[in-house]
Design a protein around this motif. Structure first.
Motif, PDB file in Angstrom:
ATOM      1  N   ARG A 105     -56.424 -11.435 -36.908  1.00  0.00           N
ATOM      2  CA  ARG A 105     -57.839 -11.174 -37.189  1.00  0.00           C
ATOM      3  C   ARG A 105     -58.748 -12.091 -36.374  1.00  0.00           C
ATOM      4  O   ARG A 105     -59.880 -11.726 -36.062  1.00  0.00           O
ATOM      5  CB  ARG A 105     -58.108 -11.334 -38.685  1.00  0.00           C
ATOM      6  N   GLY A 106     -58.256 -13.265 -36.024  1.00  0.00           N
ATOM      7  CA  GLY A 106     -59.028 -14.189 -35.203  1.00  0.00           C
ATOM      8  C   GLY A 106     -58.905 -13.932 -33.719  1.00  0.00           C
ATOM      9  O   GLY A 106     -59.371 -14.745 -32.909  1.00  0.00           O
ATOM     10  N   ARG A 107     -58.255 -12.830 -33.336  1.00  0.00           N
ATOM     11  CA  ARG A 107     -58.181 -12.360 -31.950  1.00  0.00           C
ATOM     12  C   ARG A 107     -57.453 -13.341 -31.037  1.00  0.00           C
ATOM     13  O   ARG A 107     -57.848 -13.563 -29.889  1.00  0.00           O
ATOM     14  CB  ARG A 107     -59.571 -12.045 -31.398  1.00  0.00           C
ATOM     15  N   LEU A 108     -56.380 -13.930 -31.519  1.00  0.00           N
ATOM     16  CA  LEU A 108     -55.520 -14.713 -30.646  1.00  0.00           C
ATOM     17  C   LEU A 108     -54.528 -13.782 -29.950  1.00  0.00           C
ATOM     18  O   LEU A 108     -54.093 -12.783 -30.523  1.00  0.00           O
ATOM     19  CB  LEU A 108     -54.751 -15.773 -31.442  1.00  0.00           C
ATOM     20  N   ASN A 109     -54.171 -14.126 -28.725  1.00  0.00           N
ATOM     21  CA  ASN A 109     -53.170 -13.360 -27.987  1.00  0.00           C
ATOM     22  C   ASN A 109     -51.780 -13.830 -28.405  1.00  0.00           C
ATOM     23  O   ASN A 109     -51.478 -15.024 -28.323  1.00  0.00           O
ATOM     24  CB  ASN A 109     -53.350 -13.533 -26.476  1.00  0.00           C
TER      25      ASN A 109
ATOM     26  N   ALA B  78     -61.945 -20.791 -36.995  1.00  0.00           N
ATOM     27  CA  ALA B  78     -63.087 -21.050 -37.879  1.00  0.00           C
ATOM     28  C   ALA B  78     -64.375 -20.521 -37.266  1.00  0.00           C
ATOM     29  O   ALA B  78     -65.246 -19.993 -37.975  1.00  0.00           O
ATOM     30  CB  ALA B  78     -63.188 -22.546 -38.155  1.00  0.00           C
ATOM     31  N   ASP B  79     -64.531 -20.654 -35.948  1.00  0.00           N
ATOM     32  CA  ASP B  79     -65.730 -20.131 -35.276  1.00  0.00           C
ATOM     33  C   ASP B  79     -65.820 -18.616 -35.407  1.00  0.00           C
ATOM     34  O   ASP B  79     -66.917 -18.049 -35.336  1.00  0.00           O
ATOM     35  CB  ASP B  79     -65.718 -20.522 -33.798  1.00  0.00           C
ATOM     36  N   ARG B  80     -64.680 -17.963 -35.594  1.00  0.00           N
ATOM     37  CA  ARG B  80     -64.657 -16.508 -35.733  1.00  0.00           C
ATOM     38  C   ARG B  80     -64.581 -16.070 -37.187  1.00  0.00           C
ATOM     39  O   ARG B  80     -64.276 -14.920 -37.490  1.00  0.00           O
ATOM     40  CB  ARG B  80     -63.480 -15.941 -34.944  1.00  0.00           C
ATOM     41  N   GLY B  81     -64.835 -17.004 -38.087  1.00  0.00           N
ATOM     42  CA  GLY B  81     -64.917 -16.677 -39.504  1.00  0.00           C
ATOM     43  C   GLY B  81     -63.590 -16.581 -40.220  1.00  0.00           C
ATOM     44  O   GLY B  81     -63.521 -16.011 -41.317  1.00  0.00           O
ATOM     45  N   VAL B  82     -62.530 -17.122 -39.637  1.00  0.00           N
ATOM     46  CA  VAL B  82     -61.205 -17.088 -40.259  1.00  0.00           C
ATOM     47  C   VAL B  82     -60.821 -18.514 -40.620  1.00  0.00           C
ATOM     48  O   VAL B  82     -60.698 -19.372 -39.743  1.00  0.00           O
ATOM     49  CB  VAL B  82     -60.153 -16.478 -39.309  1.00  0.00           C
ATOM     50  N   GLN B  83     -60.634 -18.771 -41.893  1.00  0.00           N
ATOM     51  CA  GLN B  83     -60.332 -20.117 -42.379  1.00  0.00           C
ATOM     52  C   GLN B  83     -58.871 -20.209 -42.822  1.00  0.00           C
ATOM     53  O   GLN B  83     -58.342 -19.294 -43.446  1.00  0.00           O
ATOM     54  CB  GLN B  83     -61.246 -20.477 -43.565  1.00  0.00           C
TER      55      GLN B  83
END
Length: 462
Positions: A231-235, A444-449
């Protein structure tokens, strides 16, 4: 007894033993043939022929509904069997009817194992030897094709449905069944002892993350981490050996993708089972008889960039497509996921580096490694253990470059030191290493904690 007499006696005894070997081998062949002999082979051939004469072209009508065809085959089959005067019990008659129906509508002797949910893989080692995998263990089954031509007809039936071919000119093929099960076939002349067929079944109902946790493939905290990373768009790069469960894990990770994103999937043989609505599926295509018309994975990756994707999911990268994949990850298409064959997380990067060189572009080694360090955020490594289970053994973060080396840090590792129980099953599970991921702030910057305690030194509960 002098030396010459003893030597003569030894030679005589050795000659007797050597002569005994061929006679033992020759007795094995009839036993195997007898085991595979079918007392109703003649009945099945006559019923099969009668069915073909009764239905004729309807069996090959592409516009006929499958359910209607099944009903007509069943009704005609019963009528043909009633006309046959061969003495058979009710059980034998039912078995013959089922086997003929499987031959016409399905895949012959393989059909019972394709229907069996407990079978995960089917391996045909020639027309008279079939193995299946249950619970991670291989075992032979009492089933066989009539002969080599029977097996070849079944292989042709499978591959022709997806527009592919297998013959002397192209003796290897990758295909799929309608349910997405993966198929590989190898035929003579490169298969020396007869055609070979391998089917890796996929569950009709795709596995969920809860299923993987119940299997012991991963733990609750690791599932939470992977969902956050998707969800945080990591590859994410999923590595592992053949049959380790990479594609299943890729399916589960893909289930975390938001429904409001445009997803493009790229595969050699379409087998991913995404449940989102906005999914565009692309499949590579081999060359035709004239060696033309090939559409490679690399071509599909380049084309996908023009389709305005939010996510690009590549079933497996195995050639120069690695370069285009890295370029996509580094040019705004973050959140991509792919798989690669490897033995360890660092081996995954080494293989990617080798595949980038296969693209034929002259790039210095450091430039390739900088591309990989910048593009890939997380490596999930999976292995098939000796007890037959498939486990995630490494959750590894790519932290950047140190000189000319890509630096990695393991966030979770499988505890092999826990040993095995009396049944040979591994007792260990994934444990946190106590290292804090560098991507937490980015998430966290992308709203995922994510809670920091997840990465503590204590044992990760299951």
């Amino acid at each position: 007894m002098n030396l010459s007499e003893r030597l003569a006696q030894r030679q005589t005894r050795s000659g007797t033993e050597l002569r005994a070997v061929p006679s033992k081998q020759t007795t094995d062949v009839p036993r195997r043939a007898a085991r595979n002999a079918d007392p109703f082979a003649g009945v099945k051939r006559s019923v099969h022929q009668g069915l073909l004469e009764a239905l004729g072209p309807k069996l090959y009508d592409a516009y006929l509904d499958q359910r209607v065809l099944e009903q007509q085959v069943t009704q005609t089959l019963q009528a043909v069997l009633q006309r046959d005067d061969t003495p058979m019990t009710v059980a034998d008659r039912t078995r013959v009817a089922q086997e003929v129906a499987d031959e016409i509508l399905g895949h012959g002797p393989l059909e019972p194992y394709l229907r069996d949910p407990g079978v995960s893989e089917i391996m045909v080692n020639g027309h008279d030897q079939i193995y299946v995998e249950r619970d991670g263990r291989l075992a032979p089954v009492d089933a066989a094709f009539t002969d080599e031509s029977h097996l070849r007809r079944t292989i042709d039936k499978i591959v022709s449905r997806v527009g592919r071919r297998v013959d002397d000119a192209s003796p290897m093929v990758d295909a799929r069944l309608p349910d997405g099960s993966r198929v590989n076939a190898v035929v003579p002349p490169i298969a020396l002892d007869g055609s070979l067929l391998t089917i890796r079944k996929f569950a009709a109902d795709p596995f969920t993350v809860d299923d993987l946790m119940s299997f012991g493939t991963l733990t609750g905290p690791v599932a939470e981490l992977l969902e956050a990373c998707v969800r945080g768009r990591l590859n994410i790069l999923i590595g592992g050996g053949t049959g380790s469960g990479k594609t299943t894990t890729l399916n589960v990770l893909s289930s975390f993708l938001p429904d409001d994103e445009r997803i493009v999937t790229i595969e050699d043989a379409a087998e991913l089972q995404l449940r989102q609505e906005h999914v565009l599926r692309l499949e590579s295509r081999p060359s035709n008889v004239e060696r033309r018309g090939e559409i490679a994975i690399r071509d599909l990756v380049r084309n996908a960039l023009r389709m305005r994707p939010d996510r690009i999911i590549i079933g497996e990268v195995r050639d120069g497509a690695a370069l285009d994949m890295l370029q996509a990850m580094n040019t705004g298409h973050d959140g991509s996921i792919t798989t690669v064959h490897s033995n360890a997380p660092r081996d995954s990067l080494s293989r990617l580096e080798t595949m980038v060189l296969m693209a034929g572009v002259e790039l210095p080694q450091r430039a390739i490694r900088e591309q990989m360090a910048s593009a890939i955020d997380l490596i999930v490594h999976q292995a098939r253990l000796k007890d037959g289970t498939r486990r995630i053994t490494h959750i590894t973060e790519v932290t950047g470059m140190e000189g000319d080396v890509i630096s990695l840090q393991d966030l979770f590792l499988f505890d092999f030191h826990a040993g095995v129980n009396d049944s040979g099953w591994f007792r260990g599970s994934l444990r946190a290493t106590g290292l804090r991921p560098g991507f937490l702030d980015r998430l966290a910057d992308r709203g995922v904690q994510l809670p920091s305690r997840m990465f503590g030194l204590e044992e990760v509960p299951r």
